[in-house]
Design an enzyme around this catalytic site. Structure first.
Site, mmCIF file in Angstrom:
data_model
loop_
_atom_site.group_PDB
_atom_site.id
_atom_site.type_symbol
_atom_site.label_atom_id
_atom_site.label_comp_id
_atom_site.label_asym_id
_atom_site.label_seq_id
_atom_site.Cartn_x
_atom_site.Cartn_y
_atom_site.Cartn_z
ATOM 1 N N ARG A 279 1.834 1.248 -5.910
ATOM 2 C CA ARG A 279 1.945 0.283 -4.797
ATOM 3 C C ARG A 279 0.614 -0.378 -4.485
ATOM 4 N NH1 ARG A 279 6.484 1.019 -1.763
ATOM 5 N NH2 ARG A 279 5.480 0.043 0.009
ATOM 6 N N ASN B 22 0.174 0.029 6.259
ATOM 7 C CA ASN B 22 0.673 -0.788 5.153
ATOM 8 C C ASN B 22 1.301 -2.020 5.784
ATOM 9 O OD1 ASN B 22 1.768 -1.923 2.876
ATOM 10 N ND2 ASN B 22 3.566 -0.582 2.827
ATOM 11 N N GLY B 23 0.757 -3.206 5.467
ATOM 12 C CA GLY B 23 1.331 -4.428 6.034
ATOM 13 C C GLY B 23 0.225 -5.396 6.409
ATOM 14 N N LYS C 282 6.192 -11.674 -18.348
ATOM 15 C CA LYS C 282 5.836 -10.327 -18.824
ATOM 16 C C LYS C 282 4.523 -10.359 -19.587
ATOM 17 C CE LYS C 282 8.427 -7.671 -17.031
ATOM 18 N NZ LYS C 282 8.526 -8.625 -16.009
ATOM 19 N N LYS D 232 3.017 -3.196 -7.304
ATOM 20 C CA LYS D 232 4.448 -3.136 -7.604
ATOM 21 C C LYS D 232 5.288 -3.832 -6.549
ATOM 22 C CE LYS D 232 8.104 -2.073 -9.837
ATOM 23 N NZ LYS D 232 8.432 -2.838 -11.049
ATOM 24 N N GLU E 88 1.479 -11.031 -17.234
ATOM 25 C CA GLU E 88 1.082 -9.994 -16.261
ATOM 26 C C GLU E 88 0.649 -8.701 -16.955
ATOM 27 O OE1 GLU E 88 4.135 -8.627 -13.604
ATOM 28 O OE2 GLU E 88 5.696 -8.873 -15.084
ATOM 29 N N TRP F 212 -3.676 -1.849 -1.459
ATOM 30 C CA TRP F 212 -3.740 -3.134 -2.159
ATOM 31 C C TRP F 212 -4.286 -4.109 -1.139
ATOM 32 C CZ3 TRP F 212 -1.608 -8.150 -2.134
ATOM 33 C CH2 TRP F 212 -1.836 -8.877 -3.307
ATOM 34 N N HIS G 14 8.971 -33.247 -24.294
ATOM 35 C CA HIS G 14 8.536 -34.097 -23.167
ATOM 36 C C HIS G 14 7.125 -33.711 -22.717
ATOM 37 C CE1 HIS G 14 12.541 -35.791 -22.912
ATOM 38 N NE2 HIS G 14 13.007 -34.562 -23.012
ATOM 39 N N GLU H 211 11.027 -15.349 -18.355
ATOM 40 C CA GLU H 211 10.742 -13.917 -18.128
ATOM 41 C C GLU H 211 9.799 -13.374 -19.197
ATOM 42 O OE1 GLU H 211 10.902 -11.958 -15.848
ATOM 43 O OE2 GLU H 211 10.794 -9.955 -16.722
ATOM 44 N N CYS I 160 0.868 -1.186 0.000
ATOM 45 C CA CYS I 160 0.000 0.000 0.000
ATOM 46 C C CYS I 160 0.900 1.230 0.000
ATOM 47 C CB CYS I 160 -0.877 0.043 1.246
ATOM 48 S SG CYS I 160 -1.888 -1.416 1.441
HETATM 49 C C1 AGP Z 1 7.806 -8.430 -12.215
HETATM 50 O O1 AGP Z 1 7.385 -8.001 -13.513
HETATM 51 C C2 AGP Z 1 6.653 -8.711 -11.317
HETATM 52 N N1 AGP Z 1 5.854 -7.551 -11.184
HETATM 53 C C3 AGP Z 1 6.985 -9.391 -10.012
HETATM 54 O O2 AGP Z 1 7.147 -10.741 -10.340
HETATM 55 C C4 AGP Z 1 8.248 -8.933 -9.245
HETATM 56 O O3 AGP Z 1 9.410 -9.256 -9.978
HETATM 57 C C5 AGP Z 1 8.301 -9.708 -7.918
HETATM 58 O O4 AGP Z 1 7.164 -9.352 -7.168
HETATM 59 C C6 AGP Z 1 9.556 -9.435 -7.093
HETATM 60 O O5 AGP Z 1 9.593 -8.079 -6.739
HETATM 61 P P1 AGP Z 1 10.988 -7.481 -6.166
HETATM 62 O O6 AGP Z 1 11.990 -7.594 -7.254
HETATM 63 O O7 AGP Z 1 10.655 -6.060 -5.824
HETATM 64 O O8 AGP Z 1 11.366 -8.283 -4.965
#
Ligand code: AGP
Length: 612
Positions: free
Chosen positions: A27, A100-101, A489, A607, A492, A74, A508, A485, A2
């Site tokens: 966030r 936040n938490g 990408k 984020k 998400e 969030w 396989h 990766e 958050c």
């Molecule tokens: C990356 O595109 C994602 N949004 C997510 O997987 C991110 O890499 C992951 O949450 C780890 O975050 P950090 O690198 O801030 O620890």
């Protein structure tokens, strides 16, 4: 997870809070709210949805006041709604709090409060904590600060909280454990926030609050204490980022800006560290701890998501160049199983935000077992950076887009330099290979620039496949993690299902998925596996799969087999991931925007995942 903002001082607080919340929306943006204190009265407004919806709802309301706190959420406990939005107010209506938490033992506390007759207007753990504080204050006849201290000693979990009360017209009380808090030092005013972006336009002098610290903040006074009520001298540092760094800079989205920033962010990561001509790498975090690193019995890498993919690339590189065994672990798995951690182990934690709860707790566990922690982090002063014994910042600048792009290539650049430094000290790399890799690394920023110049080509290709329901991403060796990766990408950012696999693994099982509707992205750069990957392409072609390939400029064979291809400059196999990932970042971006998705704030994501 958050965003939190607070202000106390001579200015009208509301505009500061509102702008700050907009800067922190990355966030979390399920709901937002603000509490202002005006002439001894608390005015609290909150609303489900983005900050812009709160702003609209506030029109015509009493937003006067020099003391305020704001929150963008969030959801963790309680679905996104007006009632679950922060700030929450205590039962007696005299205290407002944002958080936040996660309060992990909130259920037990709530049961006890319900028995005492407390009622709750929300499903959140935050409201439980707030009523817990009020209850303590009532039963102990103490100040709110003392009640907060008592409460925080009894709760478990993570928190960054700001609270204000009607009887204290100028004071914000703040506390943190596991969730970040920065305090901006102004002239006769103070700014509080989850990171520096809401603060930087007012002051560059900040204090990073540490875990188990509590701050009593007035316009002209900042008192830091520990939970034992002992005063702590605030350590003031100067921010080195500027406001422009957190604006979009003319790009439509932060994500596109951050993809296009990579030539300069990779350059910034290498600057002052890589001296290719002199054959030198200078990284104090590594140089001062080189004995730990070269004598490591084993290196364990813990991370999540994209950072975990950077860890996989590092595993291949460190094992090849340094001949040290490497294990890469999802932090969320590492922390809950009973891993064997020996004193001689080195743990590399990779994290853009430096606040990912799973990674943070995994490190705490490793540290308890005597491991040496090396942090590869982007956010300066973040929790993971501070718990690490040593580390290296990626210097990628604030990454606002939820999808990690420039931080990922920054992580790769740091990890490659780290592996080269260790290998050099261990003499496990020849001088010519060492020198060749330094030169290759030095050329990466301009090669990334060259790729970005052809972004229109990847845009056209991406739009052709935007309606596909599934994608496969295939790569070998150093590019296998890049296949993962690329798949992440796309998932998400475009909500299309995608999977990454080692190319040879396709036969396989996954090859059963292949038909004329399935786009298969091959990372097919020239490396020792190239012939093998060409065979894999032929296997897909034979089954009418649509082949999209990332190839080197002179690779005619792969082009012939591809329905569409994107060519990139050639480089060493070890530095190739820094280049092969760029077209995949762009592909996810262009597919996402062609589907009308808010690529900076994809659904369900935030984020920084500071909850478990
Ligand atoms: C990356 O595109 C994602 N949004 C997510 O997987 C991110 O890499 C992951 O949450 C780890 O975050 P950090 O690198 O801030 O620890």
């Amino acid at each position: 997870m958050c965003g939190i903002v607070g202000y106390t001082g001579p200015r009208q607080a509301y505009p500061i809070i509102l702008k700050g919340l907009k800067r922190l929306e990355y966030r979390g943006y399920d709901s937002s709210g603000v509490a202002l204190l005006h002439e001894g009265k608390l005015n609290v407004y909150k609303k489900k949805g983005k900050v812009s919806e709160l702003e609209e709802a506030m029109i015509g309301k009493d937003v006067v006041g020099h003391l305020a706190i704001g929150h963008t959420r969030w959801a963790t406990h309680g679905e996104p709604s007006d009632r679950n939005a922060h700030p929450h107010t205590s039962a007696n209506g005299k205290i407002a709090m944002i958080h936040n938490g996660i309060i992990e033992n909130y259920a037990l506390i709530k049961q006890d409060l319900l028995k005492k007759g407390y009622t709750f207007t929300s499903d959140t753990d935050t409201e439980v904590l707030l009523n817990f504080i009020e209850d303590i204050q009532k039963n102990n006849d103490c100040t709110i600060e003392e009640a907060l201290r008592i409460a925080l000693k009894r709760v478990t979990g993570a928190y960054c909280i700001l609270l204000i009360e009607e009887s204290n017209p100028e004071t914000i009380i703040a506390a943190r454990k596991g969730s970040p808090l920065v305090i901006g030092i102004g002239k006769g005013e103070h700014f509080l926030a989850s990171d520096a972006s809401p603060i930087i336009e007012y002051t560059k002098e900040v204090v990073y609050v540490n875990d188990y610290e509590l701050a009593i903040v007035k316009p002209d006074e900042l008192i830091l204490k520990n939970l034992g009520n002992e005063k702590i001298t605030p350590y003031i540092t100067k921010l080195d980022m500027d406001l422009a760094a957190i604006e979009k800079g003319g790009y439509e989205h932060f994500m596109l800006k951050e993809i296009f920033e990579q030539p300069s962010t990779i350059f910034d990561c290498l600057r002052g560290r890589l001296y290719a001509k002199e054959g030198l790498i200078k990284m104090s975090g590594i140089d001062e701890n080189i004995e730990h690193l070269i004598n490591a019995n084993r290196i364990m890498i813990v991370a999540c998501g994209t950072s975990w993919h950077a860890g996989l690339v590092a595993e291949y590189i460190i094992e090849e160049l340094c001949r040290i065994p490497v294990e890469v672990e999802y932090a969320s798995e590492f922390r809950y199983r009973n891993p064997i951690i020996n004193k001689g182990d080195v743990i590399i934690a990779i994290s853009q935000s430096g606040e990912t709860a799973d990674t943070l707790v995994a490190l705490e566990k490793a540290k308890e077992n005597g491991a040496f922690i090396f942090g590869v982090v982007n956010a300066v002063g973040s929790s993971i950076a501070r718990i690490s014994n040593a580390g290296a910042y990626t210097h990628s600048g604030p990454e606002i887009g939820v999808a990690s792009t420039k931080a990922f290539t920054g992580q790769l650049a740091v990890l490659i330099m780290m592996a080269l430094s260790i290998a050099k000290h261990k003499k496990s790399i020849s001088d010519e290979r060492y020198s060749s890799l330094l030169n290759e690394l030095e050329q990466i920023p301009e090669k990334v620039e060259a790729i970005l110049k052809n972004s229109e080509n990847i845009k056209e290709i991406s739009e052709k496949y935007k309606n596909a329901s599934d994608f496969l991403f295939l790569g070998r060796g150093y590019n296998f993690p890049i296949a993962l990766e690329g798949a992440l990408k796309l998932k998400e950012i475009s909500y299309i299902h995608a999977e990454g696999y080692p190319a040879a693994e396709m036969k396989h099982g996954p090859i059963a998925l292949v038909d004329e509707n399935l786009p298969v992205v091959f990372i097919a750069t020239k490396d020792p596996y190239h012939e093998k990957i060409v065979s894999n392409m032929q296997e897909i072609k034979a089954r009418k799969g649509k082949i999209i390939s990332i190839v080197n400029e002179d690779d005619m064979i792969s082009r012939e087999l591809s329905n569409d291809f994107f060519s990139i400059p050639i480089t060493d196999e070890i530095t190739a991931p820094l280049l092969t990932v760029i077209p995949l970042q762009l592909m996810s971006y262009y597919v996402g925007i062609s589907k009308g998705i808010d690529v900076d704030k994809p659904r369900n994501l935030a984020k920084s995942v500071t909850v478990e």
